[in-house]
Design an enzyme around this catalytic site. Structure first.
Site, PDB file in Angstrom:
ATOM      1  N   HIS A 110      29.138  88.471 -10.698  1.00 42.15           N
ATOM      2  CA  HIS A 110      30.162  88.051  -9.756  1.00 42.15           C
ATOM      3  C   HIS A 110      31.525  88.004 -10.441  1.00 42.15           C
ATOM      4  CE1 HIS A 110      26.748  86.645  -7.299  1.00 42.15           C
ATOM      5  NE2 HIS A 110      27.585  86.719  -6.284  1.00 42.15           N
ATOM      6  N   LYS A 154      33.948  82.615  -9.906  1.00 40.08           N
ATOM      7  CA  LYS A 154      32.751  81.923  -9.393  1.00 40.08           C
ATOM      8  C   LYS A 154      32.317  80.862 -10.397  1.00 40.08           C
ATOM      9  CE  LYS A 154      28.189  82.694  -7.337  1.00 40.08           C
ATOM     10  NZ  LYS A 154      28.520  81.911  -6.135  1.00 40.08           N
TER      11      LYS A 154
END
Length: 244
Positions: free
Chosen positions: A132, A136
């Site tokens: 990600h 995040k």
């Protein structure tokens, strides 16, 4: 017409959800809220709340929605066991769709993972790799954990006991009963997940790659629309998509 409230409206996900609402039939934006805005003051402006914020904020919003009998779609991740218990209790009073990933493709992947794990059985070493964007904050991702849970359940295992998060140093040979997780964070990666089943002489991989947050937003709006008329309960995206 279903009126939707969106929290975290100035964030990347919030903006994408608002865009999806504006492009979808049967729904309209009732109210957009940011940190500091009072949800309780605008209860008459929405039917369903969509929340992709942080665990603590989500629970605050849930408490208000319970008091007003409003349905909720939760895309927030990173809940601990105590907070998950709160969500379960709330869902006894109002309808809640709670999913670590609202993507249609991811939820199809969960179905495929269940099938693969049941067919392959315990003849494979299983590893889950997720990537990600650098912003995040929770790791592994909620989606990776859900994938691990699906595989573990299919194999009759308890994920809390068989999960291995990262590998460092000199260890014993790999235990085939474990499920490994690896996390990558960097750049602007929207979300990538691969579950690998390593067998002697062959490997099966199930991969999902998201190139736009719109896939999650569209799923959340679809879930909000689906909640119309539903009774209290805790629902998943597989319920929404009728693939459970």
């Amino acid at each position: 017409m279903i009126k939707i409230a969106v929290t975290g409206a100035s964030g990347r996900m919030g903006q994408t959800i608002i865009e999806s609402i504006n492009q979808s039939d049967g729904v309209e934006l009732g109210i957009a809220l940011d940190k500091g805005d009072d949800l309780g003051a605008v209860l008459g402006r929405f039917d369903v709340l969509i929340d992709f914020t942080r665990p603590a904020a989500t629970l605050d919003y849930l408490a208000i929605c319970v008091s007003a009998n409003k349905a909720v779609v939760i895309g927030t991740t990173g809940f601990d066991d105590a907070r998950l218990a709160v969500i379960n209790n709330v869902a006894k009073q109002i309808p809640v769709v709670f999913a670590p990933n609202m993507s249609i493709g991811v939820n199809l992947s969960l179905k495929l993972l269940d099938m693969a794990a049941r067919v392959i059985g315990s003849d494979a070493d299983i590893e889950i790799v997720e990537a990600h964007h650098r912003h995040k904050v929770d790791a592994p991702s909620g989606t990776a954990l859900k994938m691990g849970e699906v595989v573990a359940n299919a194999l009759g295992r308890d994920l809390s006991k068989c999960a291995v998060y990262g590998r460092e140093g000199i260890e014993k040979p790999r235990d085939r009963e474990t499920i490994g997780f690896s996390t990558i964070r960097g750049g602007d990666v929207v979300g990538e997940h691969t579950v690998s089943f390593f067998m002697e002489g062959e490997r099966v991989e199930i991969t999902h790659k998201a190139s736009s947050r719109m896939t999650f937003a569209n799923g959340a709006v679809r879930a909000a629309n689906w909640l119309k008329g539903k009774s209290a309960g805790l629902y998943s995206m597989q319920d929404v998509l009728e693939v459970s």
